[in-house]
Design a protein around this motif. Structure first.
Motif, short mmCIF file in Angstrom:
data_model
loop_
_atom_site.label_atom_id
_atom_site.label_comp_id
_atom_site.label_asym_id
_atom_site.label_seq_id
_atom_site.Cartn_x
_atom_site.Cartn_y
_atom_site.Cartn_z
N SER A 185 -2.75 -3.17 -0.53
CA SER A 185 -3.94 -2.57 -1.14
C SER A 185 -4.82 -3.64 -1.78
O SER A 185 -6.01 -3.44 -1.96
CB SER A 185 -3.54 -1.53 -2.19
OG SER A 185 -2.74 -2.12 -3.19
N GLU A 186 -4.21 -4.75 -2.16
CA GLU A 186 -4.95 -5.90 -2.71
C GLU A 186 -4.11 -7.14 -2.55
O GLU A 186 -2.92 -7.07 -2.24
CB GLU A 186 -5.33 -5.66 -4.18
CG GLU A 186 -4.18 -5.39 -5.11
CD GLU A 186 -4.63 -5.06 -6.53
OE1 GLU A 186 -5.15 -5.96 -7.22
OE2 GLU A 186 -4.45 -3.90 -6.95
N ILE A 212 0.83 -1.21 0.00
CA ILE A 212 0.00 0.00 0.00
C ILE A 212 0.87 1.26 0.00
O ILE A 212 0.44 2.31 -0.45
CB ILE A 212 -0.96 -0.02 1.21
CG1 ILE A 212 -2.22 0.77 0.93
CG2 ILE A 212 -0.28 0.43 2.49
CD1 ILE A 212 -3.34 0.51 1.92
N ASN A 267 -7.65 -5.28 5.16
CA ASN A 267 -8.06 -3.97 5.69
C ASN A 267 -7.91 -3.97 7.20
O ASN A 267 -8.87 -3.80 7.94
CB ASN A 267 -9.49 -3.64 5.27
CG ASN A 267 -9.61 -3.58 3.77
OD1 ASN A 267 -8.81 -2.94 3.09
ND2 ASN A 267 -10.60 -4.27 3.23
N THR A 268 -6.68 -4.15 7.64
CA THR A 268 -6.38 -4.27 9.07
C THR A 268 -6.24 -2.89 9.70
O THR A 268 -6.35 -1.86 9.02
CB THR A 268 -5.07 -5.07 9.24
OG1 THR A 268 -4.02 -4.37 8.55
CG2 THR A 268 -5.21 -6.48 8.70
N PRO A 312 -3.04 -1.15 7.62
CA PRO A 312 -2.95 -1.94 6.38
C PRO A 312 -1.59 -1.81 5.69
O PRO A 312 -0.99 -0.73 5.66
CB PRO A 312 -4.06 -1.37 5.50
CG PRO A 312 -4.63 -0.21 6.20
CD PRO A 312 -4.04 -0.11 7.55
N ASN A 340 -8.24 -10.76 5.62
CA ASN A 340 -8.65 -9.37 5.75
C ASN A 340 -7.42 -8.48 5.65
O ASN A 340 -6.66 -8.37 6.62
CB ASN A 340 -9.37 -9.13 7.08
CG ASN A 340 -9.70 -7.67 7.28
OD1 ASN A 340 -9.77 -6.89 6.32
ND2 ASN A 340 -9.90 -7.28 8.53
#
Length: 157
Positions: free
Chosen positions: A124-125, A29, A117-118, A121, A115
């Motif tokens: 990003s994917e 990210i 989206n911690t 983060p 997950n």
């Protein structure tokens, strides 16, 4: 050239395989590149590398230890140096790079057990890939380590 382990931040890497023998990778990210990597993270003071790997896996990608089975681990520590511009800023310039112990896990969960989206983060994917995807898509300064990890775990891939 002799490497001083104190110059390298202790770290763990996790190769996570699904039932198709595909490897979990995430797109960083904090970097606007097309580079992908397997999860990795620092080892806290006095923390065992095995414990750090499971903690980092949950922190980075949300996978709990009950959803993986340890298959193998690297026999040795692998070292990589950061590019000079990064080593001056990351970790306040304390380390030249990282020394890593790698762990191979079989993922026993499903999509809902992942997950990215911690709280903090890092990816990003994510996606599942074959081993041939890894080397062309990792940042250049980690390629040598990834080649060693693939060699270490090749009989499971």
């Amino acid at each position: 050239m002799k490497i001083n382990p104190k110059d390298y931040r202790p770290n763990v890497g996790m190769m996570i395989l699904n039932h198709h023998k595909e490897i979990f990778v995430g797109k960083r990210i904090d970097h606007p590149s097309e580079f992908w990597q397997m999860p990795q993270g620092g080892i806290d003071s006095k923390e065992k590398s095995e414990v750090a790997a499971l903690r980092e896996m949950e922190e980075e990608v949300g996978i709990k230890k009950s959803k993986v089975k340890l298959i193998s681990q690297s026999k040795e520590w692998y070292y990589y140096s950061l590019p000079k511009d990064l080593s001056k800023t990351l970790w306040k310039g304390k380390y030249k790079g990282q020394r890593q112990k790698w762990f191979l896990y079989e993922f026993k969960g499903n999509t809902k057990d992942i997950n990215i989206n911690t709280e903090h983060p890092e990816f990003s994917e994510y996606k599942w890939v074959k081993k041939d995807f890894l080397i062309p898509n990792i940042v250049p300064f980690k390629k040598e380590v990834y080649l060693k990890v693939i060699k270490d775990f090749k009989k499971y891939l």
